[in-house]
Design a protein around this motif. Structure first.
Motif, short mmCIF file in Angstrom:
data_model
loop_
_atom_site.label_atom_id
_atom_site.label_comp_id
_atom_site.label_asym_id
_atom_site.label_seq_id
_atom_site.Cartn_x
_atom_site.Cartn_y
_atom_site.Cartn_z
N PHE A 373 0.81 -1.21 0.00
CA PHE A 373 0.00 0.00 0.00
C PHE A 373 0.85 1.27 0.00
N LEU A 374 2.07 1.19 0.50
CA LEU A 374 2.97 2.32 0.35
C LEU A 374 3.39 2.50 -1.11
N ALA A 375 3.43 1.40 -1.84
CA ALA A 375 3.81 1.46 -3.26
C ALA A 375 2.64 1.82 -4.17
N LEU A 376 1.41 1.54 -3.74
CA LEU A 376 0.24 1.73 -4.60
C LEU A 376 0.10 3.13 -5.18
N PRO A 377 0.31 4.22 -4.41
CA PRO A 377 0.15 5.55 -5.00
C PRO A 377 1.13 5.85 -6.13
N LEU A 378 2.18 5.05 -6.26
CA LEU A 378 3.19 5.27 -7.29
C LEU A 378 2.96 4.39 -8.51
N THR A 379 1.77 3.79 -8.62
CA THR A 379 1.49 2.83 -9.68
C THR A 379 1.63 3.43 -11.07
N ARG A 402 9.70 3.07 -19.97
CA ARG A 402 9.14 2.97 -18.62
C ARG A 402 10.13 2.35 -17.62
N LEU A 403 11.20 1.76 -18.09
CA LEU A 403 12.09 1.00 -17.21
C LEU A 403 12.86 1.84 -16.20
N PRO A 404 13.29 3.09 -16.50
CA PRO A 404 14.01 3.84 -15.47
C PRO A 404 13.25 4.02 -14.16
N ALA A 405 11.93 3.81 -14.18
CA ALA A 405 11.15 3.91 -12.94
C ALA A 405 11.54 2.82 -11.94
#
Length: 509
Positions: A373-379, A402-405
């Motif tokens: 859930f900490l990662a979810l906002p960065l989806t 998209r890979l540099p993310a």
């Protein structure tokens, strides 16, 4: 005039685009022409047909509810696989088998789960997504009911393998649906929503553990799973419409390249978008299917895909570096996250010096919740980054954009594993387990999501065959890790004396 406008106003807006794929797979020209619908200032891709039955033209609410259904199916399928891991010692005592043999009730269904896609994916290419989805859900439900009533190790294993095999398509299906009904700029975010459901499936042991607290047997877990599976089957029947759609091939006239337009401007000609044949007559637009027509169980059989050749070709993707990378990423993270953490934490936490109760042994899932859930906002990070880099590249989109993310979280999962392992080795405070798992799951979420989106971008035309290879590969890797994990820990691992005493009820030699 007014009457015509009124009729036009009643007709739903159909999206238009002149984006087109380049010669290299994964390269797309997203330069917008006049009249194009855009996102992030770029033309939509894939190019939708002027047909309200094209899944790309479906209303947003319908797309989202279908994504929710298949994503929840992925959660149920995965949680049903890993949830009973907290019952291994119970199965060992009840059926008179060793704990290592009892762990086969987790490992073998996990392997069947991967091989289910080997048959179900080619099947949905032949007869459609909808009938295979419903058939899969029925098989899954039947297996859960069988597991809830099993009275022997063999019977439980058969039922577990049955529902694992039936739900094997639940990981391929959400990715295929995203590929069918969403545009390129939406893939990363939508695959992220599916991924969070996939990842949360590893929290199944939390619910399974607390179901014991009420004094019920291990069967309650399968009753609850079956109830949700039945409700989801009903929702799928009413809302999951067939998303197979063959769009007409785009002609060069319909997709002028940026270079040709610039050449005309250099020559002094006025740059005008060519006439779009699909926009000439709105009377040729087909009518939208009625609700009852969308409930049809069987559609037309597609004779073009070859069933057995689809299976055979999928194995060639093991030699494609991009696909192998995704397979290894998923397999290792599933083996570490869904199996290793769920196998080892209940053993360690119920033994000295912690002495937690067995019903609390599934609480490690809380750490997974925190990480995900900490990662979810960065989806949507990879979608936005790719759109930004596409704009800087004059509208030309590359799959790798998209890979540099992934770089910011590159070292976080390995660091989490070190924290978890060091805590287990030294019997440190229990928060060390939670911190290690949360770090690992936070980082793994991005690698689950963005690597898969990258692979789909790279091999859009062969997504189904690629998905077969991915499911087989990652489940085989996680099966290999899970099958001998306990023996490995007992012979080499973190606290041999406590584990052997807990499971064999005899002192270490």
């Amino acid at each position: 005039m007014g009457e015509g406008n009124n009729e036009a106003g009643k007709r739903p807006h159909l999206a238009h685009s002149h984006a087109h794929e380049g010669e290299i797979p994964g390269t797309v020209d997203l330069s917008a022409a006049e009249g194009d619908d855009t996102a992030y200032g770029q033309a939509l891709y894939p190019v939708p047909a002027e047909d309200p039955n094209d899944p790309l033209q479906w209303p947003g609410w319908k797309k989202n509810i279908i994504l929710i259904i298949v994503s929840v199916y992925s959660f149920l399928g995965n949680s049903s696989l890993t949830g009973p891991s907290v019952y291994i010692s119970i199965y060992s005592e009840e059926f008179g088998i060793s704990p290592a043999e009892a762990s086969g009730l987790i490992s073998y269904p996990n392997l069947a789960f991967g091989f289910g896609s080997l048959l179900l994916v080619p099947m949905y290419l032949k007869i459609g997504r909808r009938p295979v989805t419903l058939l899969s859900m029925i098989t899954f439900l039947a297996g859960l009911i069988g597991a809830s009533r099993a009275t022997s190790y063999r019977g439980l294993m058969i039922a577990r393998v049955f529902h694992g095999f039936g739900s094997g398509v639940c990981e391929s299906l959400p990715v295929q649906v995203v590929n069918d009904i969403f545009y390129l700029h939406e893939r990363g975010k939508r695959i992220g929503y599916y991924t969070i459901c996939l990842c949360l499936g590893s929290t199944g042991p939390l619910y399974a553990g607390y179901m014991l607290a009420g004094g019920y047997s291990w069967r309650l877990f399968f009753y609850v799973e079956a109830a949700f599976a039945g409700a989801l089957l009903i929702m799928a029947f009413f809302f999951v419409e067939e998303s197979t759609y063959h769009r007409p091939q785009q002609s060069p006239l319909q997709n002028p390249s940026t270079d040709s337009l610039q050449a005309k401007e250099i020559a002094g000609e006025k740059s005008q978008p060519p006439v779009q044949l699909e926009n000439v007559s709105s009377t040729s637009v087909p009518r939208r299917k009625s609700f009852l027509e969308t409930l049809k169980l069987w559609g037309e059989i597609d004779h073009e895909p070859e069933f057995f050749m689809t299976i055979l070709r999928s194995f060639t993707y093991f030699f494609v570096p991009v696909v192998f990378w995704v397979i290894a990423t998923y397999g290792l993270y599933i083996g570490l996250g869904a199996l290793a953490f769920n196998y080892t934490f209940p053993i360690k936490i119920t033994a000295p010096p912690y002495n937690w109760s067995e019903t609390n042994s599934g609480l490690i899932a809380v750490a997974s919740f925190i990480g995900y859930f900490l990662a979810l906002p960065l989806t949507s990070t990879s979608d936005r980054l790719a759109a930004y880099r596409t704009k800087r590249n004059n509208g030309i989109r590359e799959a790798e954009m998209r890979l540099p993310a992934l770089f910011p979280v590159l070292l976080l999962p390995p660091a989490g594993l070190i924290v978890y392992g060091f805590t287990a080795q030294r019997d440190l405070h229990w928060t060390g387990y939670f911190a290690g798992v949360a770090m690992n799951q936070f980082g793994s979420y991005f690698y689950f999501t963005f690597t898969l989106a990258y692979a789909v971008d790279s091999y859009y035309a062969n997504t189904s065959e690629m998905l077969i290879a991915m499911n087989l590969g990652k489940q085989a890797i996680s099966f290999g890790m899970g099958s001998y994990l306990l023996d490995w820990i007992l012979s080499r691992g973190i606290c041999c004396r406590d584990i052997r005493y807990l499971w064999w009820r005899s002192p270490c030699q």
